[in-house]
Each structure stands twice: as C-alpha cells, then as structure tokens.
Design an enzyme around this catalytic site. Structure first.
Site, PDB file in Angstrom:
ATOM      1  N   ASP A  12       0.812  -1.217   0.000  1.00  0.00           N
ATOM      2  CA  ASP A  12       0.000   0.000   0.000  1.00  0.00           C
ATOM      3  C   ASP A  12       0.848   1.271   0.000  1.00  0.00           C
ATOM      4  OD1 ASP A  12      -2.263   1.502   0.086  1.00  0.00           O
ATOM      5  OD2 ASP A  12      -2.676   1.180   2.208  1.00  0.00           O
TER       6      ASP A  12
ATOM      7  N   GLU B 149      -2.897  -0.265  -8.778  1.00  0.00           N
ATOM      8  CA  GLU B 149      -3.708   0.897  -8.409  1.00  0.00           C
ATOM      9  C   GLU B 149      -2.861   2.164  -8.425  1.00  0.00           C
ATOM     10  OE1 GLU B 149      -6.715   0.769  -5.410  1.00  0.00           O
ATOM     11  OE2 GLU B 149      -5.997   2.600  -4.437  1.00  0.00           O
TER      12      GLU B 149
END
Ligand SMILES: [Zn+2]
Length: 496
Positions: free
Chosen positions: A167, A276
C-alpha cells in the site's frame, strides 16, 4: 509439546481432530494431501501447525518431532511450504470483475474475522495491506504481513482467494521488493510527483512555465486536448488552455512515473498484479476533469490499471464518518464513478472505514466497480475487546494515549475534540467500551496505535504489547464477532 500427542495421534490415523485438553483445534484448517494430514491448533496464546504422515510436504515442514508427527511454528519458512502445496494460501489478483476490500490487519490477528465477514459476499478480501508508514510505526515487515494473512487463510480453510496490497508505495526499490515477495496488489503513491504549488500560482506564472516545456511535449498534449470536449458516458469534459496547462503541470511528471513503473515492474511481473494509482494524498481535491486527464493519459500510453484513487471533496478522516457536504460529494462521486467505468477500472476509496453516511452513495454509483480500503478500524475493534475483557489494561492504554497524542500529529491529519472525551476516572468499567463509539476517543486511539504497541518501560519491557495480544488471543471469538458486525455494516451499506 506433550499436550499435542492426542491430536497428532488422531492425525496419524487420518482423522480430523477436535479441541481437547487445553488445545484448540481450528477444524476448518484440516487438510489431507499426498498422505500427510495437517491442522492448525492453539495452545495458550501460541498457534502451531501439527502434521503427521509421509510426503515431501511433511518433510519440508520445519518442526519438532512428537510421536509420529511434527509440531511446527507459524514461521516464515513454514508459510512458504504452505504456499507451495496449497494454492489458496497464495495472494492473487482479482482484476475488475468483482469488488475488493482492503482490510489491513495491523496486528496480524484480525484476518480470521475479515474472512468470515467477506465470505459469500460480492467482494474479495485484500487481507494484507499496509503502507510503509504503518509498518515502520509497528516494527513489522512486508514479510510479516504476508505470513499472517497466509496462516489466517489456512486456519479458516478459506479457499475463495485473497489479495495482498503493498500500500502507498513510492519508491521503485520497494515496488520491486513487494512483487518479488508475492504481493498481488500494488498501490503506487504518486504524491511526490504531483505538484501542489500550481493550484495557488498565478495564471501568468503557469503559462510561462508551460511555455518552457519542450515543443514536442506541448504538441503531444495540445493536439489531443486543447479546446476539445470528451463525452464520458454523457458527462462532458472540456479542456481550455488554462485547464490543460494546469493539469499538465500538476500531473505530468506523476503520469510519466506511473508509465515507467507499469512498464518496468507491473507488465514484467511473472504473475497478474492489481495495479492501483493513488493521486489522493494531495493538498487539492481531484476535479473530475483532472481524474479524466490522468486516466486518458494512461490509456494513451498503454498502461492498464485496475483501480484509481482520487482525492474526494470533504474530509475522510481516520476512524470516523465522512465530514463534508453530502450533496456535493454525491455529485462528484457520481462523476468519478462514470469516469472509472468509461475506462474500465475500479474507483478506489481510501481511508474508507466508518464512512457510513456516504457508503450508500458509493455503492449506488460504483455498482461494484469498487475497491475500498480500511485498516485502522480493525485496531479500534481490538481496543473495544480490551475495554470489554481487560478494563485495567484499557485504562492504562487510554491514559498513555492521551499523554502521547501530540506526537502522532506529524503522521496523521485528525482534528478530534479531546475535551469532549468523558474523563476516565468518572467512567465505570462497564461503560469503557462506549469510548469506541465516541468520535474523538476513536481518533485518539486510531493514531496512537504505533506508540501504544511499541511503548516500553524503563527496563525496556513492553508496556502494553504482550498483555494486549494475550487478551486478544484469549478472546478470539469476541474479536471475530466484533469485526463481523462492524465490517459487515460497511458492506451492507455498500450493497456488497
Ligand atoms: Zn490514500
């Protein structure tokens, strides 16, 4: 190790063992493969894999021999053995066909509850998800979180697939490392490349800077966007000179970086990766036109992404509901969702926990083309378990959190009104769990997790950590039920 004799004997006979004599058997984990029988158990607060049989699987597991079997620690080496023999313990990419939910497990003990929550819903869990910031604050590594997620999947006998998200990664070396470790989801944080100084600059300065760009670069952008209107599922997106110049300057370098990372790392990976793009950690809200510009550039350059996270209007503070104008949010969310659909990727919502007032809006417009990240709320549910089961520990943590709150403000943007938190001395043990229903108290704990879990006394001993994990592991079902209820409420409102 004698306490395991009976379970091992049962395994050796090829039968599924059950809990007895202080040993908890996670029955869903029972596996029979190539003549080896395997199950996960807990004794005290420690978990082990018990195995009996004969096969490569059995000999590759590292452990202590007991009777005809083996007692194996939940070590990194043993996790790799599970990954080799049981595909479902390996993180996987999901593409855009089904919604996904990031469920960062800061403690390494929340995933069983997360699995139960998401099972049989229209969403897949991304069980491992932690930013470098969170890892640093907790002294955990990327390997630790993959190990914890794999073991949780095995414990639950969960075979429907899960993901692991590296992340908010900014550095190429971390990206390469995460892919090598087996992460299946990569969130590229472009905040270092996105310029925050353009928004406040004068139109004259902006024009001047744009004029200084190489001729072919200007031509590349001008020919495609200048005075053009794009029809995005009925939404009109227009670029005049001012808006084009601004978007090129704000996002130009970031888009080059996305393209580079995609070509060098994502496209070259030997397995599918959910890629992403995060443009959410900026000072300004992402206008729909800016979102379109970034997405259109990615498309033009052949970069495939599975999700993109804009920064939405209003505030997405940690651990509490949305703060802002709901009507404006609905309008902009709708536009962002249409843009995401037009390009065929998921709209990604960061700091997505506890945003109950906007979940129905998000569910309605994204129609499942959605990734939503939650993390700290799972830690708050753990604190709730402490408040219920170990009031004395809760009180000590609460005082420590208040004393050290200021230190966290360098990492987190939160604005709790700490004066509104009921004084601890006036609160009975029975009322302690109510703190976890109070916004300011939630934020107080939300941001102090790293400080609390790494706090030491003068002799270097953990102040809370050991007792905290003992309490949680002795009350696993309370924690699991709390998560199923709390995260389940998120999913109900999102329509997933
Ligand atoms: Zn973010």
């Amino acid at each position: 190790m004698e306490q395991f004799n009976k379970v091992i004997e049962t395994l050796a006979q090829g039968n599924k063992p059950s809990s007895a004599d202080g040993v908890t058997v996670y029955e869903s984990s029972f596996e029979q493969k190539d003549g080896t029988n395997l199950v996960m158990v807990k004794s005290g607060t420690d978990k082990y894999l018990l195995a009996a049989g004969e096969s490569d699987l059995f000999s590759e597991l590292n452990g202590e021999s007991v009777g005809t079997g083996k007692v194996c620690a939940l070590s990194h080496e043993n996790r790799l053995v599970l990954n080799k023999y049981f595909d479902y313990t390996v993180p996987q990419a999901f593409g855009t066909k089904i919604a996904t939910m990031g469920l960062g497990d800061r403690l390494g003990v929340a995933s069983p509850g997360h699995i139960e929550t998401t099972r049989n819903r229209k969403v897949k869990p991304i069980l491992a998800q932690q930013s470098i910031r969170e890892l640093t604050l907790l002294n955990r590594t990327m390997t630790d979180i993959l190990d914890a997620a794999s073991f949780a999947v095995f414990q639950e006998g969960y075979k429907d697939g899960y993901g692991a998200d590296a992340d908010h990664i900014k550095l190429e070396k971390d990206i390469a490392y995460a892919i090598e470790l087996g992460f299946s989801f990569l969130t590229l944080d472009c905040s270092e490349q996105i310029r925050n100084d353009i928004e406040g600059a004068s139109s004259e300065d902006i024009q001047k800077e744009y004029a200084g760009l190489p001729v072919d670069r200007k031509e590349y952008f001008n020919s495609h966007y200048l005075n053009k209107t794009f029809d995005v599922q009925g939404l009109e997106i227009k670029f005049d000179e001012d808006s084009l110049v601004k978007n090129v300057l704000v996002y130009g370098e970031a888009i080059d970086f996305m393209e580079h990372v995609y070509n060098e790392h994502v496209a070259k990976a030997d397995k599918a990766i959910d890629f992403e793009i995060s443009i959410d950690e900026t000072e300004t809200v992402t206008a729909p036109e800016a979102h379109f510009f970034v997405a259109e550039e990615l498309r033009r350059r052949g970069v495939t992404v599975q999700s993109l996270a804009p920064r939405f209007c209003g505030e997405f503070q940690k651990g509490i509901d949305y703060i802002g104008d709901l009507e404006q949010f609905e309008k902009e969310l709708h536009e962002h969702a249409e843009i995401a659909k037009y390009f065929g990727y998921k709209l990604s919502i960061h700091s997505g926990s506890d945003k109950f007032s906007v979940f129905p809006i998000i569910g309605k417009y994204t129609e499942g083309l959605l990734h939503i990240k939650t993390a700290g709320t799972n830690w708050l549910e753990a604190v709730r378990v402490i408040a219920v089961e170990n009031p004395d520990l809760y009180r000590r943590m609460h005082v420590y959190a208040e004393d050290h709150f200021e230190e966290t403000l360098q990492y987190y943007h939160v604005t709790p009104d700490l004066d509104s938190v009921a004084p601890l001395d006036d609160t009975s043990d029975a009322d302690l769990p109510k703190y976890m229903d109070h916004d300011a108290a939630r934020q107080l704990f939300h941001v102090t997790y790293g400080i609390l879990l790494t706090a030491k006394d003068d002799s270097g001993k953990d102040l809370f950590r050991t007792e905290f994990f003992e309490t949680l592991l002795n009350n696993e079902d309370t924690y699991r039920n709390g998560l199923v209820k709390h995260i389940g409420r998120h999913l109900d409102l999102l329509g997933l």
